[in-house]
Design a protein around this motif. Structure first.
Motif, PDB file in Angstrom:
ATOM      1  N   GLU A 122       0.818  -1.208   0.000  1.00 26.36           N
ATOM      2  CA  GLU A 122       0.000   0.000   0.000  1.00 26.36           C
ATOM      3  C   GLU A 122       0.855   1.261   0.000  1.00 26.36           C
ATOM      4  O   GLU A 122       0.566   2.217  -0.741  1.00 26.36           O
ATOM      5  N   THR A 123       1.891   1.271   0.808  1.00 29.20           N
ATOM      6  CA  THR A 123       2.744   2.451   0.898  1.00 29.20           C
ATOM      7  C   THR A 123       3.463   2.714  -0.422  1.00 29.20           C
ATOM      8  O   THR A 123       3.515   3.859  -0.902  1.00 29.20           O
ATOM      9  N   VAL A 124       4.013   1.672  -1.025  1.00 28.25           N
ATOM     10  CA  VAL A 124       4.716   1.834  -2.300  1.00 28.25           C
ATOM     11  C   VAL A 124       3.779   2.402  -3.360  1.00 28.25           C
ATOM     12  O   VAL A 124       4.120   3.342  -4.089  1.00 28.25           O
ATOM     13  N   VAL A 125       2.580   1.842  -3.449  1.00 27.44           N
ATOM     14  CA  VAL A 125       1.629   2.279  -4.472  1.00 27.44           C
ATOM     15  C   VAL A 125       1.170   3.714  -4.204  1.00 27.44           C
ATOM     16  O   VAL A 125       1.123   4.550  -5.120  1.00 27.44           O
ATOM     17  N   GLN A 126       0.824   4.023  -2.977  1.00 26.55           N
ATOM     18  CA  GLN A 126       0.365   5.372  -2.659  1.00 26.55           C
ATOM     19  C   GLN A 126       1.442   6.422  -2.895  1.00 26.55           C
ATOM     20  O   GLN A 126       1.163   7.512  -3.413  1.00 26.55           O
ATOM     21  N   ASP A 127       2.678   6.096  -2.543  1.00 28.15           N
ATOM     22  CA  ASP A 127       3.762   7.060  -2.689  1.00 28.15           C
ATOM     23  C   ASP A 127       4.138   7.316  -4.149  1.00 28.15           C
ATOM     24  O   ASP A 127       4.807   8.311  -4.454  1.00 28.15           O
ATOM     25  N   ASN A 128       3.727   6.410  -5.027  1.00 27.76           N
ATOM     26  CA  ASN A 128       4.102   6.531  -6.441  1.00 27.76           C
ATOM     27  C   ASN A 128       2.899   6.557  -7.375  1.00 27.76           C
ATOM     28  O   ASN A 128       3.032   6.291  -8.576  1.00 27.76           O
ATOM     29  N   SER A 129       1.739   6.904  -6.835  1.00 30.38           N
ATOM     30  CA  SER A 129       0.504   6.817  -7.621  1.00 30.38           C
ATOM     31  C   SER A 129       0.542   7.684  -8.872  1.00 30.38           C
ATOM     32  O   SER A 129      -0.122   7.376  -9.873  1.00 30.38           O
ATOM     33  N   GLN A 130       1.330   8.758  -8.847  1.00 28.83           N
ATOM     34  CA  GLN A 130       1.368   9.663  -9.999  1.00 28.83           C
ATOM     35  C   GLN A 130       2.001   9.028 -11.223  1.00 28.83           C
ATOM     36  O   GLN A 130       1.815   9.519 -12.346  1.00 28.83           O
ATOM     37  N   TYR A 131       2.753   7.949 -11.026  1.00 32.40           N
ATOM     38  CA  TYR A 131       3.416   7.292 -12.154  1.00 32.40           C
ATOM     39  C   TYR A 131       2.627   6.103 -12.699  1.00 32.40           C
ATOM     40  O   TYR A 131       3.033   5.525 -13.710  1.00 32.40           O
ATOM     41  N   LEU A 132       1.553   5.715 -12.042  1.00 30.98           N
ATOM     42  CA  LEU A 132       0.924   4.413 -12.274  1.00 30.98           C
ATOM     43  C   LEU A 132      -0.319   4.492 -13.144  1.00 30.98           C
ATOM     44  O   LEU A 132      -1.177   5.362 -12.956  1.00 30.98           O
ATOM     45  N   ASN A 133      -0.430   3.542 -14.054  1.00 33.63           N
ATOM     46  CA  ASN A 133      -1.634   3.334 -14.860  1.00 33.63           C
ATOM     47  C   ASN A 133      -1.894   1.836 -14.897  1.00 33.63           C
ATOM     48  O   ASN A 133      -0.960   1.046 -15.091  1.00 33.63           O
ATOM     49  N   ALA A 134      -3.167   1.442 -14.715  1.00 34.25           N
ATOM     50  CA  ALA A 134      -3.475   0.016 -14.592  1.00 34.25           C
ATOM     51  C   ALA A 134      -4.767  -0.323 -15.315  1.00 34.25           C
ATOM     52  O   ALA A 134      -5.625   0.537 -15.549  1.00 34.25           O
ATOM     53  N   THR A 135      -4.900  -1.598 -15.647  1.00 34.28           N
ATOM     54  CA  THR A 135      -6.146  -2.114 -16.203  1.00 34.28           C
ATOM     55  C   THR A 135      -6.307  -3.569 -15.772  1.00 34.28           C
ATOM     56  O   THR A 135      -5.321  -4.262 -15.487  1.00 34.28           O
ATOM     57  N   ALA A 136      -7.560  -4.022 -15.704  1.00 35.17           N
ATOM     58  CA  ALA A 136      -7.873  -5.342 -15.149  1.00 35.17           C
ATOM     59  C   ALA A 136      -8.599  -6.213 -16.162  1.00 35.17           C
ATOM     60  O   ALA A 136      -9.405  -5.729 -16.964  1.00 35.17           O
ATOM     61  N   HIS A 137      -8.326  -7.499 -16.080  1.00 39.03           N
ATOM     62  CA  HIS A 137      -9.099  -8.509 -16.814  1.00 39.03           C
ATOM     63  C   HIS A 137      -9.631  -9.493 -15.785  1.00 39.03           C
ATOM     64  O   HIS A 137      -8.865 -10.002 -14.962  1.00 39.03           O
ATOM     65  N   LEU A 138     -10.941  -9.718 -15.814  1.00 39.01           N
ATOM     66  CA  LEU A 138     -11.578 -10.510 -14.759  1.00 39.01           C
ATOM     67  C   LEU A 138     -11.730 -11.980 -15.101  1.00 39.01           C
ATOM     68  O   LEU A 138     -12.321 -12.737 -14.327  1.00 39.01           O
ATOM     69  N   GLY A 139     -11.199 -12.401 -16.247  1.00 36.73           N
ATOM     70  CA  GLY A 139     -11.145 -13.824 -16.558  1.00 36.73           C
ATOM     71  C   GLY A 139     -12.458 -14.406 -17.032  1.00 36.73           C
ATOM     72  O   GLY A 139     -13.424 -13.704 -17.328  1.00 36.73           O
ATOM     73  N   ARG A 140     -12.432 -15.731 -17.135  1.00 42.66           N
ATOM     74  CA  ARG A 140     -13.630 -16.514 -17.457  1.00 42.66           C
ATOM     75  C   ARG A 140     -14.217 -16.203 -18.843  1.00 42.66           C
ATOM     76  O   ARG A 140     -15.401 -16.362 -19.065  1.00 42.66           O
TER      77      ARG A 140
END
Length: 269
Positions: A74-92
């Motif tokens: 959580e700390t790593v992600v929060q401290d670097n949130s400005q650099y992050l872009n994500a997307t999800a695939h829920l499977g099935r």
């Protein structure tokens, strides 16, 4: 901090991409930064890892038991949130896992905007081929890219992508969670459905060659040699490094940039 050099070109900016699959959930994360931002990312990971059995250039996300280390993630992600872009695939849905990651990687690169960045993919030439075809299906062209075997052990940006992808893969188990997490991880086949089909079809149907940038590769087995590869802009892979390298130049650079505590940590590896 050296740029990524290909002989004819030099890149001062990169997009590092990595993915994690937990159960049916696949999360892919892109980290878009200037080379000069990488010290700050490394410093934040070292600081967050205080009290955990985790060290950059030695460990990656799966080396930690997630349930015992949620605070670190959580700390790593929060401290670097400005650099992050994500997307999800829920499977099935019967999609091939390797193609899912390639399409997600292409979608994120398109959303971030490649510009004059070098795309760094975690893996070998097969991963580059799938990604190259997927992004060609979206944009009609392939950006400059390089592959790095076990990139999260060489580049703080790739390690950040790895840690964020694993964290989100554990956090998301329902579609509504995709918008509630940090960073948001919209479902690829919903939010980017108009890109999914062209990208996936290009992977399946294209036989066009895909080229990677001719960046030097070295296989580093120790923390100091991986640190040197990172500092010099060299990719993991290829022939093993024959000699242990000094980290003095890296330590001095960190001190000049005002990262005294990080410099001390790096001098102790």
């Amino acid at each position: 901090m050296r740029p990524f050099r290909t002989g004819e070109a030099a890149y001062e900016r990169s997009i590092a991409i990595d993915a994690s699959t937990i159960g049916d959930i696949t999360i892919t994360v892109a980290v878009s930064v200037d080379r000069t931002d990488e010290l700050a990312i490394l410093d934040s990971i070292y600081a967050a890892a205080e009290g955990y059995p985790f060290f950059p250039f030695r460990d990656k996300s799966h080396d930690l038991a997630y349930e015992d280390s949620v605070g670190f993630f959580e700390t790593v992600v929060q401290d670097n949130s400005q650099y992050l872009n994500a997307t999800a695939h829920l499977g099935r849905d019967g999609s091939d896992p390797e193609r899912i990651e390639a399409v997600q990687s292409a979608v994120l690169a398109e959303q971030v905007g490649v510009g004059d960045s070098l795309v760094i993919l975690d893996g070998n030439e097969d991963k580059a081929e799938r990604f190259g075809r997927a992004i060609t299906g979206i944009s009609g062209r392939c950006p400059p890219m390089a592959t790095c075997i076990q990139s999260e052990l060489y580049y703080p940006t790739s390690l950040l992508a790895d840690l964020c992808a694993s964290h989100l893969a554990y956090q998301i188990d329902h579609p509504r969670h995709c918008s509630e997490v940090t960073p948001p991880a919209p479902v690829t086949k919903e939010e980017f459905n108009h890109l999914w089909g062209p990208a996936y079809n290009e992977i399946v149907n294209s036989s066009s060659p895909v080229y990677t940038e001719p960046i030097e590769q070295r296989r580093a087995e120790t923390v100091p040699t991986r640190m040197s590869c990172w500092f010099e802009g060299v990719m993991g892979g290829g022939e093993p490094v024959q000699f242990e390298t000094s980290v003095r130049a890296i330590v001095q650079y960190a001190r000049r940039e005002g990262y005294e505590e990080l410099a001390t940590r790096l001098s102790e590896v």
